[in-house]
Write an enzyme that holds these catalytic residues in place. Structure first.
Site, PDB file in Angstrom:
ATOM      1  N   ASP A  42      -5.812  -4.186   1.184  1.00 33.92           N
ATOM      2  CA  ASP A  42      -4.991  -3.861   0.018  1.00 33.92           C
ATOM      3  C   ASP A  42      -5.758  -2.861  -0.857  1.00 33.92           C
ATOM      4  O   ASP A  42      -6.852  -3.169  -1.338  1.00 33.92           O
ATOM      5  CB  ASP A  42      -4.692  -5.149  -0.764  1.00 33.92           C
ATOM      6  CG  ASP A  42      -3.790  -4.896  -1.961  1.00 33.92           C
ATOM      7  OD1 ASP A  42      -4.306  -4.386  -2.967  1.00 33.92           O
ATOM      8  OD2 ASP A  42      -2.588  -5.183  -1.892  1.00 33.92           O
ATOM      9  N   THR A  84      -0.229   1.011  -3.215  1.00 32.98           N
ATOM     10  CA  THR A  84      -1.486   1.311  -3.920  1.00 32.98           C
ATOM     11  C   THR A  84      -2.373   2.240  -3.093  1.00 32.98           C
ATOM     12  O   THR A  84      -3.042   3.112  -3.644  1.00 32.98           O
ATOM     13  CB  THR A  84      -2.253   0.019  -4.242  1.00 32.98           C
ATOM     14  OG1 THR A  84      -2.337  -0.771  -3.049  1.00 32.98           O
ATOM     15  CG2 THR A  84      -1.557  -0.785  -5.304  1.00 32.98           C
ATOM     16  N   THR A  85      -2.389   2.040  -1.767  1.00 28.27           N
ATOM     17  CA  THR A  85      -3.204   2.914  -0.900  1.00 28.27           C
ATOM     18  C   THR A  85      -2.605   4.315  -0.865  1.00 28.27           C
ATOM     19  O   THR A  85      -3.314   5.318  -0.982  1.00 28.27           O
ATOM     20  CB  THR A  85      -3.280   2.322   0.518  1.00 28.27           C
ATOM     21  OG1 THR A  85      -3.716   0.966   0.439  1.00 28.27           O
ATOM     22  CG2 THR A  85      -4.236   3.096   1.392  1.00 28.27           C
ATOM     23  N   ASP A  90       2.557  -8.824  -2.751  1.00 31.15           N
ATOM     24  CA  ASP A  90       3.125  -7.500  -2.431  1.00 31.15           C
ATOM     25  C   ASP A  90       4.567  -7.636  -1.963  1.00 31.15           C
ATOM     26  O   ASP A  90       5.441  -6.873  -2.370  1.00 31.15           O
ATOM     27  CB  ASP A  90       2.293  -6.808  -1.337  1.00 31.15           C
ATOM     28  CG  ASP A  90       0.996  -6.220  -1.886  1.00 31.15           C
ATOM     29  OD1 ASP A  90       0.810  -6.322  -3.110  1.00 31.15           O
ATOM     30  OD2 ASP A  90       0.204  -5.684  -1.109  1.00 31.15           O
TER      31      ASP A  90
END
Length: 547
Positions: free
Chosen positions: A61, A94-95, A395
């Site tokens: 994550d 987020t990545t 998530d």
């Protein structure tokens, strides 16, 4: 005197300005992006992070990784802040946002370093491209029917496919959708959906058992046992009373000295305490509850009265847990026992039971009618496994919540980024001057997502990207992307790789805006005050000068 240097800043202040500051910022942003580049896509790698306390964290994550990393450069800190902002806003992507942000900075580097373009001109081109990209994304998005569980499952599955729990199939997907459906309710004022799962969907992690035993309860559970052994442990259709006041004699807030001259006075004092507790208990017993739960303490005498009346009591429950019980059972939290009304009693629960799991006792209030709060029970082999499942589940719940807020989806696998990139390239032909090049730089940067997916699954990157570009020249092929498992070009509509529009939109907005901010910085001043950390640096040189 004319050529004498005037010192404005302290001698130990470090300053970078002009092109050097901009290039250093770009380099820092690229370094952060490179750090988590391999965690994108279904074939992503995991990162093991050791924190200062010595505990390890294994995850892919983006936000969880960057949160634990201690960086020095201010631009790198700014990049890490992006992942946090994306996580708070959407919970997913987020990545992607870090990789996109890093690439946006990388494509701006030649303009500053080689062509000497003014940063404001770069920013103008970037912002124009952002406006066109957002408008185009909205035009190709597909509407979702919120009552169609199959479609919802496909969207959440796409999010979890790249995560640790992806191997367990639909388990986490169903947990996330059930939890969000339970806690969602319509806001009577605005008419919008309200999905507050952070407050009303509590994850309870109990090591042991098998991962298949994970489930969403139609009610709540918490780690508490009954206060007296003779109280009932199982009650059907319980009448639940919730309090946030103590059921014991009040202690003085500061030191209290009572001088007693006579033995009868001591007995009178004890009688007054007992009488006060008895009155409180009588006012509670009068409404005939089966279960009394309080956030404060319960004295032994109060327990005695409750046992005689056949009431089960639980004490020192957290405020957050009490709020969940109130939502699930329909009870109202009461502040003064003498003011209890019949309407304050919660009657929506079907079963109250206290059960031992492992070494600890857990209280379950389940089988609730239309509960607007729930507990998610997670079982697994180890704490590390449970922590990773919880992160993945958060998530997934965020993705499900995003669809409720904005029921539109786009296709994943890098198809959206490539489609937007092709559109921007086409549109750039109508733009004149330097702005055309900076506009095209955004189009090139967007290709980093399909490129990274291809790299992470071991595909032939150049061949795949060339084929994908060729596919996207036809507007009908907007849903074609890279299959992150096999490394081939596939129609994402058939592969069922779907993502909420909200997540993609937010990722591209955040990445471009952050890149624009960093490009516009032309001065970095870092002042280290005297007596600050690392005073030994340059100590030898200073000593020589003094002599």
């Amino acid at each position: 005197m004319a050529g004498q240097q005037v010192l404005v800043l302290q001698s130990n202040t470090k300053r970078e300005h002009g092109r050097k500051a901009q290039l250093n910022n770009i380099s820092a942003g690229k370094s952060v992006a490179d750090l988590i580049r391999t965690t994108l896509g279904p074939r992503s790698m995991l990162k093991m992070i050791l924190d200062p306390m010595g505990s390890t964290q294994i995850t892919n994550d983006g936000n969880a990784i960057l949160r634990e990393i201690d960086v020095v450069h201010p631009a790198a800190k700014h990049m890490i802040e992006l992942a946090r902002a994306q996580d708070e806003e959407c919970g997913d992507g987020t990545t992607s946002v870090i990789i996109l942000g890093g690439e946006m900075l990388a494509t701006s580097q030649p303009f500053i370093e080689v062509y000497n373009v003014h940063p404001i001109k770069i920013v103008r081109g970037y912002m124009q491209a952002l406006d066109d990209a957002v408008a185009y994304m909205k035009s190709i998005a597909v509407d979702v029917d919120l009552n169609d569980d199959t479609m919802m499952s496909e969207v959440v599955n796409s999010c979890l496919g790249t995560k640790f729990v992806g191997r367990y199939g639909d388990l986490a997907t169903q947990l996330a959708i059930q939890a969000v459906r339970k806690v969602q309710r319509n806001d009577p004022v605005t008419g919008n959906y309200e999905v507050d799962f952070k407050r009303y969907a509590k994850v309870e992690k109990i090591p042991g058992g098998h991962i298949d035993e994970c489930r969403v309860l139609d009610g709540v559970m918490f780690n508490k046992d009954i206060t007296h052994q003779k109280m009932r442990r199982t009650i059907k259709n319980p009448r639940v009373l919730l309090l946030d006041c103590p059921l014991e004699y009040k202690k003085a807030e500061s030191m209290l000295n009572v001088e007693i001259v006579d033995e009868q006075d001591w007995e009178k004092l004890m009688d007054m305490e007992e009488k006060w507790i008895q009155e409180i208990c009588e006012s509670i017993i009068r409404v005939k509850p089966d279960v009394v739960i309080t956030e404060k303490g319960i004295s032994d005498l109060a327990q005695h009265y409750f046992v005689k009346a056949g009431i089960t009591a639980i004490r020192r429950l957290r405020k957050t847990d009490n709020n969940r019980v109130a939502r699930a059972t329909g009870a109202t939290i009461v502040h003064r026992p003498e003011e209890i009304k019949e309407s304050d009693i919660g009657t929506n629960a079907g079963l109250f039971k206290v059960q031992k799991i492992g070494d600890e006792y857990f209280t379950f209030i389940v089988e609730c009618k239309d509960p607007k709060a729930c507990s998610i029970l997670l079982r697994g082999a180890s704490k590390d496994t449970l922590n990773e499942i919880e992160r993945n589940l958060q998530d997934a719940m965020n993705v499900a919540r995003n669809i409720f807020y904005d029921p539109k989806i786009v296709y994943g696998g890098g198809s959206l980024e490539m489609a937007v990139s092709q559109m921007l390239m086409e549109k750039s032909k109508s733009i004149q001057g330097v702005q055309q090049k900076t506009y095209q730089a955004v189009a090139q940067a967007l290709e980093v997502i399909p490129r990274t997916i291809a790299q992470n699954c071991g595909g032939a990157v150049i061949k795949l990207l060339t084929e994908l570009r060729a596919k996207h020249t036809d507007k009908a092929n907007v849903s074609f992307g890279i299959d992150g498992e096999e490394g081939t070009i596939v129609d994402m509509k058939e592969l069922k790789v779907l993502e909420p529009l909200l997540v993609k939109q937010q990722a591209i907005k955040t990445a471009i805006e952050a890149a624009c901010v960093l490009i516009r910085i032309d001065d970095i001043v870092s002042g280290v005050s005297v007596g600050d950390e690392k005073p030994h640096q340059g100590g030898g040189a200073a000593g020589e000068d003094d002599e």
